[in-house]
Write an enzyme that holds these catalytic residues in place. Structure first.
Site, PDB file in Angstrom:
ATOM      1  N   ASP C  16     -29.236  13.439  58.959  1.00 49.03           N
ATOM      2  CA  ASP C  16     -28.019  13.834  58.244  1.00 49.03           C
ATOM      3  C   ASP C  16     -27.619  15.268  58.536  1.00 49.03           C
ATOM      4  O   ASP C  16     -26.465  15.540  58.883  1.00 49.03           O
ATOM      5  CB  ASP C  16     -28.221  13.691  56.724  1.00 49.03           C
ATOM      6  CG  ASP C  16     -28.327  12.236  56.306  1.00 49.03           C
ATOM      7  OD1 ASP C  16     -28.470  11.357  57.179  1.00 49.03           O
ATOM      8  OD2 ASP C  16     -28.281  11.981  55.092  1.00 49.03           O
ATOM      9  N   ARG C  96     -33.960  24.336  44.124  1.00 51.43           N
ATOM     10  CA  ARG C  96     -32.630  24.639  44.650  1.00 51.43           C
ATOM     11  C   ARG C  96     -32.244  26.111  44.573  1.00 51.43           C
ATOM     12  O   ARG C  96     -31.642  26.644  45.507  1.00 51.43           O
ATOM     13  CB  ARG C  96     -31.574  23.771  43.947  1.00 51.43           C
ATOM     14  CG  ARG C  96     -31.787  22.269  44.097  1.00 51.43           C
ATOM     15  CD  ARG C  96     -32.225  21.894  45.472  1.00 51.43           C
ATOM     16  NE  ARG C  96     -32.302  20.463  45.712  1.00 51.43           N
ATOM     17  CZ  ARG C  96     -32.861  19.942  46.782  1.00 51.43           C
ATOM     18  NH1 ARG C  96     -33.406  20.727  47.706  1.00 51.43           N
ATOM     19  NH2 ARG C  96     -32.887  18.640  46.950  1.00 51.43           N
ATOM     20  N   ASP C 125     -27.518  18.290  43.181  1.00 58.60           N
ATOM     21  CA  ASP C 125     -27.959  19.343  44.099  1.00 58.60           C
ATOM     22  C   ASP C 125     -26.809  20.169  44.641  1.00 58.60           C
ATOM     23  O   ASP C 125     -26.926  21.383  44.804  1.00 58.60           O
ATOM     24  CB  ASP C 125     -28.792  18.739  45.230  1.00 58.60           C
ATOM     25  CG  ASP C 125     -30.159  18.316  44.727  1.00 58.60           C
ATOM     26  OD1 ASP C 125     -30.627  18.915  43.740  1.00 58.60           O
ATOM     27  OD2 ASP C 125     -30.747  17.400  45.302  1.00 58.60           O
ATOM     28  N   SER C 180     -33.924   7.182  48.629  1.00 57.56           N
ATOM     29  CA  SER C 180     -33.570   8.562  48.908  1.00 57.56           C
ATOM     30  C   SER C 180     -34.670   9.415  48.296  1.00 57.56           C
ATOM     31  O   SER C 180     -34.957   9.312  47.108  1.00 57.56           O
ATOM     32  CB  SER C 180     -32.221   8.871  48.259  1.00 57.56           C
ATOM     33  OG  SER C 180     -31.976  10.251  48.306  1.00 57.56           O
TER      34      SER C 180
END
Lengths: 406, 406, 406, 406
Positions: C16, C96, C125, C180
């Site tokens: 990705d 994050r 996110d 995922s």
């Protein structure tokens, strides 16, 4: 009762605490150390020395604590915009931890094993004194004469004075009031008398620190208050020490009829009580502090402070200044104040104080974005659609599944 | 854009929303239904009918929502003593959910698939309208012209009027003010103009609902406000409907210079903005509600309400009246109000409102216990010792283990 | 789109983000700087270099952030016993802000004017990356390809690879999972696939970091965890760096089937989503931290922390690590931790972790007072009467006036 | 002491409360009414009748309160996911208000002027009993023998038995344990003995309700729990009464080693104390309730509940079930539960309980929106940009003015 050797008494020099000196000497056979503090109550403290000496006290402490009081207790409390039960500025509450601290310091210095105070068994002050004392010196003993003796009327007290040769002029002038009063640099309070009937309006001649709004000048007074890190540091450009500044605000407020309060409050010991307060300077300070915060604090910080404030106010009201939870909340509050710098312009007029202007080098007010005029692209109105759509998403899903909201 | 067939517009009859009617017709090729509500803004709503007809609108709704507004929105909010950011009484915020509700009801009645409003993309009102609409009708579409069109100046709007033959006298008189204003039975607000500079004092002639404190009568006005279940029901013994009562309080407050406010607030969309407000009746009501609660509410209930209030205020300010979390908080608040009955006597004078007396058959004020006089054993002062000792225990243990508090 | 000259991309080396590199180059005609971090996800980061080079990237950052991650983010969060929605240990959320911080640091170093990431427009996110970036560098631009492009299926992505000569083996092995996934030193997460049906049980072979409780050893494992100022510093007496310690706890937990979680959570963007998580070390750490706090923290501090925690957890979950309100709460939390020192003995067994012993030089547990045996006067049971009487006073007054509690 | 005529005693039939019967008769010269309740403690209550009769008691109440206990106390508490200090399920605390209520009902029925109980002066239970009693009958007198007498050791108690001809087999079997224990349908608790050393691990043979995780079956047990309005109503499709259901959950949990807890907690009277608890059914119920809420509750409602919970738990722990503030919180909690309907599938295995599936007709989980696959336009990813931008606006403005976040 025989194992108390020396007791430090919070001594006003008035009738009640003079009786306590003698009563402690007689009842406990112990030495009494008196401690009298000037925290801005507006009465001379030095005369307490002669009175204590006359009672045979050998160790006499008379301290001017005004600057410490305002700097380390009043100002930190105002950083939180603290109000108890939506109204009360905690004028009495905030003075107690300082007295407790000095009592314990003196107990350490003089080798005393107990402290004593003149607060009654019905009120909050006994709690505040004693929680503070225990928190700072866990082995200290506390003697609270009003909870022990049977001198529970003025007549019995006077009789005791006679029998023990306590000069009655020890009775301070303020005790002639029909009200129970307490004062310090932050406020003066009134309880008792006709105030015990909550429907009765306080009489005009009760109030001592402020003129009535009716009697205040017909022209408003404007002042500018400057803040640094959340604390006021100057009035109209003139820098002053904390106590000087608060005293000056009291004069300005009092002259304009500002800061009177008449409430029924909930005591920590479980009852409701009527109290009237004059907090002229504090009322101005609260308004000004909120105004300078309004342009310098982040929104979420401001909201979090507002949500924590009632808890913080309860801690102080209930006597938990000297506690780890108060310190923990203070850490959060103080963390927010480094940016609270700037000036507030205030209008004082016949009982009300209004913030009419505020400015700061730390201002977060962004006129380019806030403007109703063309903002030249500083803000993209289209962003609002996504903002609303996602904030609404959970509500739409729920409504789509038939959830009712009424 | 072609799939909108009918849109319900919150229509004031003024210039902006008249332009929106035409713009919607032109841009979406859809039918417009206008909805004009009297929520006490102080302007005739009936003239909106002719204006809408002139714009070719066939379905015209003109509603008097004053009683519903005060009864179902204003009063429930005041039960919580709601204030946003320590100052703002939420006069604009609380009107929006009612408008949203009616927009959706009319959309259902007329089979419309969209709603529209005249709020800008920078403000809170767009959020309040749209969150309410989505929560009540999840499939509704929303058209917010100010976020879509390019008529972002007065000049462009006027030009649009000319080109589309919209009579310029549609412009309501109030729009000639340099301020952006909004009014309903609870308040009138001012934004923009010189207020965009937070240091500038608002000009005296901006204020419309109240005389200046300086110009208010030299004699105080006394009133008695009666409450039932937390809501006011009578003034000086005369029972009134909610809207009538609030209108009367507005008159009394306005005549005494009460309820002016000048603040910088934090908008939900992320910016700070300066606003001036007049909330004469609401300011009186808040003071009175706190006073009646002070003698009727349990202490812990009162404190819990104070801690929940900032959150509740944020919900209303941000537009979440129609949400399950607001309803959940309301359930708690309303549970507390069944005992909030009685009377408050208030003094109104040159900008300030003071509660001078309060009484209630549900009073928890117990004069036998609270008295400074002999209480005949109603309260045992010796209980205080154990109370303090156990409350201090954790602090003493910690201090005994050497914990510091500074 | 033409005004972006250089963009820093959070680059995993997988399919990705490799597509994103090319897409950014093509769409914005800009230079791409890649940033790949080792935060303990368990995959080599060095291979990302060759892949980035193959895509023509000139500035390549590959950092080992494991120690910083655990020391400055994970541990401070655990000081608050942070849990989101009663269950989730925030394993993804807490990584994050560190990525956001490095992206901005690199943007500053390389003179980039934008950052980019591979998070989708549905998740949390994107919010966390972007809020952090904006808070640290307000003028930064953000490119979120998943919100912009139309490559919204695996097929389209593969086709794009073909057309742009992106080697398909860029696809990392973990992407072959039907789930995922996201991993760092604190946890590994699983979403999507059959988990999108909340009634379906997760399949055993989904879990990667822990054996099933069934497959865990039949004998319990005991460990002792040592804390200093609220942070773990040693296991069984062996001091370790933060990352080493957490890694070790992960191994111990994983081997004993500890830390699996299967929940439906509420995303900040408004939807509910099913997630499965393995947080072996964190689960042990939380239990241990509460245990050491149980003997070292004051009661009211502990309760205040518990009341603040949900708010603190929401801040982190929603992406507000880099905010003044998180810092303000952290100041309060950290203030409480100086005394949180000592040891906790833990039993790990087939999925559960139990604190079986705790000791500390800072313990407030006072066996002399707590004992059921004769305490030699350390505690005066008679104090309890006054304590109860005064705590009951408000309730008695209310009951005496006929108040009902049901 | 002479003015007590009749006292209602919470009577277990064991040694301690049998001594209290005689002590009350002797010390106060009053009649004793005994009240023995079955709240699921697992011992016969009927034998208490003969014992009371043998002590000369004429009015003997023996009630089965199991259904009322679970329905009106345990289940309402679990609606809030209530945990005290992050761990404790309040098994003892929640039984006390029911006992207090029955004591007062019986005092009213029998014309008693006092109540009495066997709780010590160091614990929480005295507070819970007495606060409840005072709140429900403000004029009631309370006799707490353990705070008054000097029988503060087992030897003195035995001597008293001898001297007053109290048969020693009144001593219940459970009293032979080295631990102080308390049990009801929600849990069994252990205190004292070696537990007074917080570092010492509880001995395996202390636990009575659950097998050790090690001894639990090697195969997991799956059950499905059905909820209506937040309360469990059926297991594996079989509807049961509240007490039956909780008893069944206790069996299932106990057989799988679920619900053991070993903590140090903070008592309301100010000390820390070590307690071990077995709450097998409650542990399952808490997990299941959170799981069914996870798909049925709105996010903000869930978060508000989480923020209120610690306060609610403290109220129950401290003995304020019968208070207006608990009722106020309950109103909010209950308002949230009408939609908490559906089923949770649970895996019970060697000490742990996991929710592996959840489903509901009231589910807000929207798979069309949550999916990682193409959602056919159910969610517009572009909305996220505006959402983030406006949420970041205040942070960007602050950063733009140079504000630091560290």
């Amino acid at each position: 009762m025989s194992d108390i050797k020396k007791v430090v008494l919070a001594y006003s020099g008035g009738l009640d605490t003079s009786v306590i000196v003698r009563w402690l000497q007689d009842t406990y056979g112990c030495e009494v150390v008196t401690f009298t503090a000037d925290i801005g109550q507006g009465e001379e403290v030095e005369p307490a020395r002669a009175k204590a000496e006359a009672l045979g006290v050998k160790e006499i402490y008379i301290d001017d604590l005004r600057e410490e009081f305002v700097r380390d207790f009043v100002f930190p409390m105002f950083r939180a915009n603290t109000i108890y039960e939506g109204e009360y500025l905690l004028g009495t509450s905030i003075a107690r931890p300082l007295i407790a601290k000095r009592l314990i310091e003196i107990a350490n210095e003089t080798g005393a094993d107990a402290i004593s105070h003149g607060a009654t068994g019905k009120g909050n002050d006994q709690v505040r004194f004693e929680l503070g004392a225990y928190a700072l010196m866990p082995g200290i003993q506390v003697i609270a004469p009003w909870r022990e003796w049977d001198l529970n009327s003025r007549e019995k007290l006077m009789k005791y004075c006679e029998e023990h040769s306590i000069p009655v002029d020890f009775s301070s002038s303020k005790k002639k009031s029909p009200y129970s009063m307490d004062a310090n640099l932050l406020h003066i309070s009134y309880e008792g008398g006709i105030l015990e009937e909550p429907w009765a309006e306080a009489e005009e001649d009760m109030w001592r620190w402020s003129v009535s709004p009716e009697a205040a000048p017909d022209q408003p007074t404007y002042i500018t208050l400057q803040f640094e890190k959340g604390d006021p540091v100057a009035i109209d450009g003139e820098r002053m020490s904390p106590a000087t500044l608060l005293e000056k605000l009291n004069k300005l407020g009092g002259a304009n009829g500002i800061g009177r309060l008449d409430i029924v409050e909930n005591r920590y010991v479980g009852m409701k009580s009527r109290g009237c307060y004059e907090t002229p300077g504090g009322t101005i300070l609260l308004k000004a502090h909120r105004a300078i915060e309004s342009i310098t604090l982040d929104r979420e910080v401001a909201h979090l402070k507002d949500e924590l404030m009632p808890r913080y106010a309860q801690l102080i009201y209930n006597g938990y200044w000297w506690s780890p939870e108060r310190r923990m909340l203070q850490a959060a509050i103080d963390d927010s104040q480094s940016v609270v710098n700037g000036e507030v312009r205030l209008k004082l007029y016949k009982g009300s104080v209004t913030a009419v202007g505020r400015r700061s080098a730390d201002s977060l007010f962004d006129e380019r974005i806030a403007t109703f005029e063309d903002d030249a692209g500083a803000y993209d109105q289209k962003d609002a659609e996504g903002f609303i759509k996602l904030n609404a998403l959970r509500l739409r899903i729920a409504a789509g599944k038939g959830r009712e909201l009424t």
